[in-house]
Design an enzyme around this catalytic site. Structure first.
Site, PDB file in Angstrom:
ATOM      1  N   HIS A  21      18.690  28.664  31.739  1.00 23.28           N
ATOM      2  CA  HIS A  21      17.978  28.186  30.553  1.00 23.28           C
ATOM      3  C   HIS A  21      18.269  26.690  30.485  1.00 23.28           C
ATOM      4  O   HIS A  21      19.388  26.263  30.790  1.00 23.28           O
ATOM      5  CB  HIS A  21      18.535  28.772  29.265  1.00 23.28           C
ATOM      6  CG  HIS A  21      18.502  30.264  29.169  1.00 23.28           C
ATOM      7  ND1 HIS A  21      19.526  31.055  29.587  1.00 23.28           N
ATOM      8  CD2 HIS A  21      17.562  31.091  28.656  1.00 23.28           C
ATOM      9  CE1 HIS A  21      19.224  32.320  29.353  1.00 23.28           C
ATOM     10  NE2 HIS A  21      18.039  32.378  28.794  1.00 23.28           N
TER      11      HIS A  21
ATOM     12  N   ASP B  25      21.658  25.955  29.348  1.00 20.57           N
ATOM     13  CA  ASP B  25      22.823  26.383  30.143  1.00 20.57           C
ATOM     14  C   ASP B  25      23.346  25.189  30.940  1.00 20.57           C
ATOM     15  O   ASP B  25      24.527  25.114  31.274  1.00 20.57           O
ATOM     16  CB  ASP B  25      22.448  27.463  31.171  1.00 20.57           C
ATOM     17  CG  ASP B  25      21.972  28.755  30.525  1.00 20.57           C
ATOM     18  OD1 ASP B  25      22.298  28.981  29.355  1.00 20.57           O
ATOM     19  OD2 ASP B  25      21.258  29.516  31.215  1.00 20.57           O
TER      20      ASP B  25
ATOM     21  N   MET C  22      14.727  30.225  39.553  1.00 19.55           N
ATOM     22  CA  MET C  22      13.977  30.477  38.309  1.00 19.55           C
ATOM     23  C   MET C  22      14.563  29.636  37.192  1.00 19.55           C
ATOM     24  O   MET C  22      15.762  29.364  37.177  1.00 19.55           O
ATOM     25  CB  MET C  22      14.055  31.971  37.979  1.00 19.55           C
ATOM     26  CG  MET C  22      13.425  32.404  36.678  1.00 19.55           C
ATOM     27  SD  MET C  22      14.553  32.315  35.268  1.00 19.55           S
ATOM     28  CE  MET C  22      15.199  33.978  35.216  1.00 19.55           C
TER      29      MET C  22
ATOM     30  N   GLU D 178       8.980  38.567  30.107  1.00 15.14           N
ATOM     31  CA  GLU D 178      10.030  39.595  30.014  1.00 15.14           C
ATOM     32  C   GLU D 178       9.991  40.284  28.648  1.00 15.14           C
ATOM     33  O   GLU D 178      10.150  39.637  27.615  1.00 15.14           O
ATOM     34  CB  GLU D 178      11.395  38.930  30.231  1.00 15.14           C
ATOM     35  CG  GLU D 178      12.561  39.879  30.091  1.00 15.14           C
ATOM     36  CD  GLU D 178      13.896  39.199  30.389  1.00 15.14           C
ATOM     37  OE1 GLU D 178      13.905  38.057  30.902  1.00 15.14           O
ATOM     38  OE2 GLU D 178      14.932  39.808  30.087  1.00 15.14           O
TER      39      GLU D 178
ATOM     40  N   LYS E 257      11.239  43.123  25.728  1.00 15.72           N
ATOM     41  CA  LYS E 257      12.441  43.773  25.195  1.00 15.72           C
ATOM     42  C   LYS E 257      12.064  44.413  23.856  1.00 15.72           C
ATOM     43  O   LYS E 257      11.342  43.792  23.072  1.00 15.72           O
ATOM     44  CB  LYS E 257      13.544  42.734  25.018  1.00 15.72           C
ATOM     45  CG  LYS E 257      14.902  43.315  24.637  1.00 15.72           C
ATOM     46  CD  LYS E 257      15.974  42.232  24.611  1.00 15.72           C
ATOM     47  CE  LYS E 257      17.330  42.816  24.278  1.00 15.72           C
ATOM     48  NZ  LYS E 257      18.391  41.788  24.259  1.00 15.72           N
TER      49      LYS E 257
ATOM     50  N   GLU F 208      13.183  44.102  32.888  1.00 11.05           N
ATOM     51  CA  GLU F 208      14.655  44.217  32.923  1.00 11.05           C
ATOM     52  C   GLU F 208      15.076  45.663  32.725  1.00 11.05           C
ATOM     53  O   GLU F 208      14.665  46.317  31.764  1.00 11.05           O
ATOM     54  CB  GLU F 208      15.295  43.329  31.855  1.00 11.05           C
ATOM     55  CG  GLU F 208      16.803  43.581  31.770  1.00 11.05           C
ATOM     56  CD  GLU F 208      17.580  42.581  30.954  1.00 11.05           C
ATOM     57  OE1 GLU F 208      17.290  41.384  31.049  1.00 11.05           O
ATOM     58  OE2 GLU F 208      18.496  43.014  30.230  1.00 11.05           O
TER      59      GLU F 208
ATOM     60  N   HIS G 138      16.200  46.776  29.293  1.00 10.65           N
ATOM     61  CA  HIS G 138      15.269  46.731  28.173  1.00 10.65           C
ATOM     62  C   HIS G 138      14.420  47.994  28.060  1.00 10.65           C
ATOM     63  O   HIS G 138      14.287  48.555  26.977  1.00 10.65           O
ATOM     64  CB  HIS G 138      14.409  45.475  28.257  1.00 10.65           C
ATOM     65  CG  HIS G 138      15.228  44.218  28.148  1.00 10.65           C
ATOM     66  ND1 HIS G 138      14.688  42.961  28.262  1.00 10.65           N
ATOM     67  CD2 HIS G 138      16.558  44.023  27.930  1.00 10.65           C
ATOM     68  CE1 HIS G 138      15.653  42.059  28.115  1.00 10.65           C
ATOM     69  NE2 HIS G 138      16.791  42.685  27.924  1.00 10.65           N
TER      70      HIS G 138
ATOM     71  N   ASP H 123      14.906  41.582  36.466  1.00 14.13           N
ATOM     72  CA  ASP H 123      16.260  41.460  35.924  1.00 14.13           C
ATOM     73  C   ASP H 123      16.980  42.792  36.101  1.00 14.13           C
ATOM     74  O   ASP H 123      16.629  43.805  35.481  1.00 14.13           O
ATOM     75  CB  ASP H 123      16.216  41.092  34.424  1.00 14.13           C
ATOM     76  CG  ASP H 123      15.996  39.602  34.200  1.00 14.13           C
ATOM     77  OD1 ASP H 123      15.800  38.865  35.192  1.00 14.13           O
ATOM     78  OD2 ASP H 123      16.031  39.169  33.032  1.00 14.13           O
TER      79      ASP H 123
ATOM     80  N   ASP I 299      21.805  46.282  23.698  1.00 12.10           N
ATOM     81  CA  ASP I 299      21.629  45.668  25.023  1.00 12.10           C
ATOM     82  C   ASP I 299      22.997  45.421  25.658  1.00 12.10           C
ATOM     83  O   ASP I 299      23.724  44.518  25.249  1.00 12.10           O
ATOM     84  CB  ASP I 299      20.885  44.337  24.833  1.00 12.10           C
ATOM     85  CG  ASP I 299      20.465  43.721  26.138  1.00 12.10           C
ATOM     86  OD1 ASP I 299      20.413  44.436  27.160  1.00 12.10           O
ATOM     87  OD2 ASP I 299      20.180  42.513  26.145  1.00 12.10           O
TER      88      ASP I 299
ATOM     89  N   ASP J 282      23.778  45.015  29.100  1.00  9.10           N
ATOM     90  CA  ASP J 282      23.837  44.079  30.238  1.00  9.10           C
ATOM     91  C   ASP J 282      25.022  44.354  31.162  1.00  9.10           C
ATOM     92  O   ASP J 282      25.780  43.449  31.522  1.00  9.10           O
ATOM     93  CB  ASP J 282      23.915  42.622  29.735  1.00  9.10           C
ATOM     94  CG  ASP J 282      22.592  42.134  29.162  1.00  9.10           C
ATOM     95  OD1 ASP J 282      21.543  42.653  29.560  1.00  9.10           O
ATOM     96  OD2 ASP J 282      22.627  41.215  28.322  1.00  9.10           O
TER      97      ASP J 282
ATOM     98  N   ASP K 183      20.828  40.063  35.702  1.00 12.32           N
ATOM     99  CA  ASP K 183      20.945  39.532  34.341  1.00 12.32           C
ATOM    100  C   ASP K 183      21.929  40.429  33.598  1.00 12.32           C
ATOM    101  O   ASP K 183      21.540  41.373  32.911  1.00 12.32           O
ATOM    102  CB  ASP K 183      19.582  39.520  33.641  1.00 12.32           C
ATOM    103  CG  ASP K 183      19.661  38.847  32.277  1.00 12.32           C
ATOM    104  OD1 ASP K 183      20.721  38.263  31.977  1.00 12.32           O
ATOM    105  OD2 ASP K 183      18.690  38.908  31.519  1.00 12.32           O
TER     106      ASP K 183
HETATM  107  C1  GCO Z   1      18.481  39.274  26.919  1.00 10.00           C
HETATM  108  C2  GCO Z   1      17.526  38.767  27.964  1.00 10.00           C
HETATM  109  C3  GCO Z   1      17.849  37.412  28.459  1.00 10.00           C
HETATM  110  C4  GCO Z   1      16.745  36.809  29.302  1.00 10.00           C
HETATM  111  C5  GCO Z   1      17.061  35.385  29.561  1.00 10.00           C
HETATM  112  C6  GCO Z   1      16.100  34.721  30.496  1.00 10.00           C
HETATM  113  O1  GCO Z   1      18.330  40.429  26.597  1.00 10.00           O
HETATM  114  O2  GCO Z   1      19.344  38.535  26.470  1.00 10.00           O
HETATM  115  O3  GCO Z   1      17.518  39.683  29.012  1.00 10.00           O
HETATM  116  O4  GCO Z   1      19.057  37.439  29.180  1.00 10.00           O
HETATM  117  O5  GCO Z   1      16.561  37.479  30.480  1.00 10.00           O
HETATM  118  O6  GCO Z   1      17.057  34.723  28.341  1.00 10.00           O
HETATM  119  O7  GCO Z   1      14.902  34.561  29.908  1.00 10.00           O
HETATM  120 MN    MN Z   2      16.809  39.490  31.022  1.00 10.32          MN
HETATM  121 MN    MN Z   3      18.684  41.680  28.422  1.00 11.63          MN
END
Ligand code: GCO
Ligand code: MN
Ligand code: MN
Length: 389
Positions: free
Chosen positions: A56, A59, A90, A183, A185, A219, A222, A247, A257, A259, A289
């Protein structure tokens, strides 16, 4: 671990700078790990065998940083890339951290916030392209609502479309070699997020002016949060020619979420996903991700990152074994019953085919009696996963 499962650049593994730099903060507790400098992060990713990194804008460049400081950081990032060979695959915009985005970015009710989101994204696109990114991700974390009365959901779709049309045209104008990946979610951080699934995104893309430039970035976590089959969503994206990025992570169904490290949950589902990706000819990045458990220290983060890549390669090998297994192949052959005569009638419409098909003798009871040995098939799959076959 230098064995058959050692990651190499040719495997196209990537990590977001935010994934390995995740300090373990959660809504209930402070960071458990020290901050990780982005340049050190890039160098370490290269060292453990990743092909690329993603980021991002913030970041790499802190929000509101001066132009001279920005240029210095970019120079250091480019040097790290040159020294190690890692690429930037990316880029994306942080449209969720700053309080200005507390009620959305592109779908905010405030025209000035929407304009700010476009402005920030154009700068972030310039930055991504400068570092060599070929894919630009849009994740609308704040594009949603808790109070439905406050936001007209039809208007919000139109605003989202305007933003995508504006930005695809911007990319064309600049002659950038860049595609967009949207993407989805279902929720978090908003109570509900617009365009909640990959399927919603695929439908939305077809309404855009430059739809050929826009695909999806599904993802694992998600769709799984929403109780859906992620592999089926990825398959639809592949079939539509719209899988531009992915992702990968781990997630328990129906939870927040999480991750988690790739493959840490639902090994069978994850294996089906890897098999799908590998058989599809998808040539894009395999992006993780995810982040390390909050209980890990700075070093443990790299066990997390290595684990994601290694599990992918092990599952890829398992997928190969499944496809080479003679008994599995025999069952798959048995259940995929062709019928040249009938398919000639059913695969494409003509009034003659329709008439013949209406008159065809098809015995439903006999068809219902045909064997489908899925118990045996799934057991064989389990045995491959469990390492006894
Ligand atoms: C989340 C998302 C993010 C995006 C990221 C890139 O649920 O936090 O998955 O991690 O993928 O912001 O756009
Ligand atoms: Mn993501
Ligand atoms: Mn995510």
């Amino acid at each position: 671990m230098a064995d058959a499962y050692a990651p190499k650049p040719q495997h196209k593994f990537t990590f977001g700078l935010w994934t390995t730099a995740n300090p373990g903060r959660d809504p209930f507790g402070e960071a458990t790990r020290p901050a990780l400098d982005p340049i050190a992060n890039i160098r370490k990713m290269a060292e453990i065998g990743a092909w690329g990194f993603n980021f991002h804008d913030n970041d790499l460049i802190p929000f509101g940083e001066s132009a001279s400081e920005r240029d210095k950081i970019v120079k250091n990032a480019k040097k790290a890339m040159k020294d190690t060979g890692i690429v930037c695959s990316m880029a994306t915009t942080n449209l969720f951290s700053h309080p200005v985005f507390k009620d959305g970015a592109f779908t905010s009710n405030d025209a000035a916030v929407r304009a700010f989101a476009l402005q920030k994204t154009m700068h972030a696109i310039d930055l991504g392209v400068e570092l060599g990114a070929k894919i630009y991700v849009f994740w609308g974390g704040r594009e949603g609502a808790e109070v439905d009365l406050a936001k007209d959901p039809i208007e919000c779709m139109k605003r989202m479309r305007e933003a995508m049309n504006f930005l695809t045209q911007y990319v064309k104008d600049q002659k950038y070699d860049l595609t967009f990946a949207l993407e989805a979610k279902p929720n978090e951080p908003r109570g509900d997020i617009f365009l909640a699934t990959t399927g919603n995104m695929l439908a939305f893309i077809e309404t855009l002016e430059h739809r050929e430039m826009v695909g999806v970035n599904p993802e694992y976590a998600h769709e799984t949060m929403a109780g859906l089959n992620f592999t089926h969503h990825v398959a639809q994206a592949i079939e539509a020619g719209k899988l531009f990025h992915i992702d990968l992570n781990g997630q328990k169904m129906g939870r927040f979420d999480q991750d988690l490290r790739f493959g840490s949950e639902d090994l069978k589902g994850t294996l089906m996903l890897v098999r799908l990706i590998e058989r599809s000819g998808y040539a894009g990045p395999r992006h993780f991700d995810a982040h390390a458990y909050r209980t890990e220290d700075a070093e443990g983060v790299w066990d997390f990152a290595r684990g994601c890549m290694r599990t992918y390669l092990v599952l890829k090998e398992k997928a190969r074994r499944i496809d080479e297994d003679k008994e599995i192949a025999a069952i798959l052959k048995e259940i995929n019953r062709g019928d040249a005569k009938l398919e000639k009638l059913s695969r494409s419409y003509s009034s003659e085919n329709a008439k013949k098909l209406k008159d065809a003798k098809l015995d439903a009871d006999a068809l219902a009696g045909r064997k489908l040995p899925y118990e045996r098939l799934d057991q064989l799959l389990n045995e491959v996963i469990l390492g006894v076959r």
